[in-house]
Design a protein around this motif. Structure first.
Motif: not given
Length: 526
Positions: A21-33, A40-51
């Motif tokens: 999961i962490v690898s995917a968030i790092a590779r595609f931060p601006e794409r919609p997850a 619509t939630v981007s990979y970056r926004e998803l990572g922030h929420m997980i943290s």
């Protein structure tokens, strides 16, 4: 010397699900997850929420091995909570949204849940469970639920931190409770090793489009959720629906460009019978994965004619999540009709054998129990050592499914061992009878069970659901089965029904059908 052993052990611990999961968030931060009509939630926004969620778990005093349970509809927040659980090496328990109050209470107490998170759609259930689950020490909510701390408010003030996974590949991070079809639900202990294997097998063996847009029509908390991580690992986007409906499926495909989905056969049949399939340009659709129950070869052929060469069948079970046998898109397009009843061939990295009651492998063409070895297999049942020992006897996972293998290496699931009907001393496998019934184009679905009989021990009974507007008599059904399968397999009773009962996951509920006839017998809960 001991230091060398420790180093070697560390080198072989392997990746965790959180690493993926962490690898995917790092590779595609601006794409919609995640994207649907609500957000619509981007990979970056998803990572922030997980943290933020993970930090809140820290402040609640949770430590690796503690359990967080959830009850919610399909929404991206549910996945973010699961990801935070994996990140911290906790244990995830996801309750099925349509499960009973008694089962929910049992699972919360059996899993020794420390935290319970519920959404606003299940506030009544949460209020009923709270006084019955004294061990739970924190009650959180997605949305506003009386007596619960709203998760969004609880995590608002945390500053997102780098996502650093905890634990190793053998750590149990998920307790996946079985549906209770064999009595009380059992907590299947799934390690990161098993779930990483599941994701990597999906990536390497299933057919994926270049731009993955996964339509999740079934609960993310269960089997359908297993395809979320493989989607994210490819930079794809997940569209979550809050339940299966023909309108929802068609709208999501046309609006969000979804090109991959997963369904149980009853969903597939409903789509085929809707009369609305022409509203979708299926040439742009890539893969329709079906599993969870056997599908009729007649209906598979109908689906191929309607949707094109997009079908993938995947056979698995909770104890070896989702990926034991696979029949891919190419096989669906090339195999003869009779071979479409096959469950396919083993996934790579797994050894599959058909064993008799003595644990001896049976020859090709003979029936045996499907048994599995490999990194996909569970770590056991939570707090159930005797059942764990039985399920893993001889260092094999015993699936309880009966199958045979042909000379081409294709496996054919005949039935569940527990579904076997013994009538007059003869074995009758319900799936074979169901397939014979479903050949008739008037049949939407069929369920065959054994019912008690003083003379024969069990009689073969068929419940048959017809397609809307179709007519078919009980006599026609029995005549066609007799011609195809012989007198022993022919149902002695046939009942036409407007709809077959379904489990919470959309499978035909044979337990409910048996209970009508075996109410005072142990068979009713088998």
């Amino acid at each position: 010397m001991s230091n060398e052993i420790n180093i070697a052990s560390a080198l072989h611990r392997g990746a965790t699900v959180a690493d993926l999961i962490v690898s995917a968030i790092a590779r595609f931060p601006e794409r919609p997850a995640f994207a649907n009509d609500e957000a619509t939630v981007s990979y970056r926004e998803l990572g922030h929420m997980i943290s933020r969620i993970a930090q809140h778990f820290d402040d609640l005093g949770l430590r690796p091995g503690d359990t967080v349970a959830q009850l919610g509809v399909n929404r991206f927040e549910v996945f973010a909570v699961i990801a935070a659980i994996y990140l911290r090496g906790l244990r995830s328990v996801t309750l099925h949204a349509t499960g009973s109050e008694a089962d929910h209470e049992y699972v919360l107490n059996d899993s020794t849940a420390d935290v319970f998170i519920v959404d606003e759609y299940h506030r009544a259930r949460a209020e009923a469970l709270k006084p019955r689950c004294p061990r739970v020490r924190a009650w959180l909510s997605i949305g506003k639920v009386p007596g619960h701390v709203e998760l969004a408010s609880a995590i608002r003030d945390y500053t997102p931190q780098p996502l650093v996974p905890t634990g190793d590949s053998e750590q149990v991070i998920r307790l996946a409770y079985t549906g209770g079809t064999t009595g009380r639900p059992k907590g299947v202990m799934l390690s990161s090793r098993a779930l990483v294997t599941n994701a990597l097998l999906d990536l390497s063996t299933k057919d994926w489009p270049t731009d993955v847009r996964y339509l999740c029509v079934a609960p993310i908390s269960h089997g359908a959720g297993s395809l979320v991580i493989p989607t994210l690992m490819q930079g794809g986007c997940v569209t979550l629906l809050r339940g299966f409906s023909i309108d929802g499926v068609i709208a999501a495909i046309n609006t969000h460009g979804c090109n991959v989905t997963w369904m149980v056969p009853t969903m597939l049949y409903g789509l085929l019978d809707s009369g609305r399939t022409g509203e979708v340009d299926w040439s742009r659709f890539h893969s329709l994965i079906y599993s969870g129950a056997p599908a009729s070869p007649t209906r598979i052929r109908q689906a191929l004619a309607t949707f094109g060469p997009v079908l993938i069948q995947s056979y698995g079970q909770t104890e070896a999540p989702n990926d034991i046998l696979i029949l891919g898109r190419r096989e669906h397009a090339e195999l003869a009709d009779a071979q479409l009843s096959s469950a396919g061939r083993p996934y790579p990295q797994l050894r599959v054998c058909l064993l008799d009651e003595h644990g001896v492998e049976v020859p090709d063409g003979q029936r045996g129990e499907v048994c599995v070895r490999g990194p996909l297999v569970m770590s056991g049942y939570f707090n159930r050592p005797e059942e764990t020992a039985a399920a893993l006897a001889g260092d094999w996972l015993h699936t309880g499914d009966v199958a045979y293998k042909d000379a081409d290496g294709l496996y054919y699931i005949v039935d569940r061992k527990k579904d076997l009907i013994i009538s007059g001393g003869f074995n009758v496998y319900p799936k074979e009878v169901e397939d014979a019934i479903c050949v008739n184009p008037a049949v939407a679905a069929a369920a065959v069970i054994g019912i008690p009989d003083a003379k024969w021990g069990e009689l073969v009974m068929a419940y048959v659901q017809l397609k809307e507007g179709c007519v078919l008599s009980e006599e026609q059904i029995t005549a066609e089965v007799r011609l195809a399968k012989g007198a022993v397999a022919t149902p002695k009773r046939v009942e036409l029904v407007s709809a077959l009962p379904l489990t919470a996951l959309g499978k035909i509920d044979k337990k409910a059908l048996r209970a009508r006839h075996w109410a005072s017998d142990a068979r009713a809960v088998n």
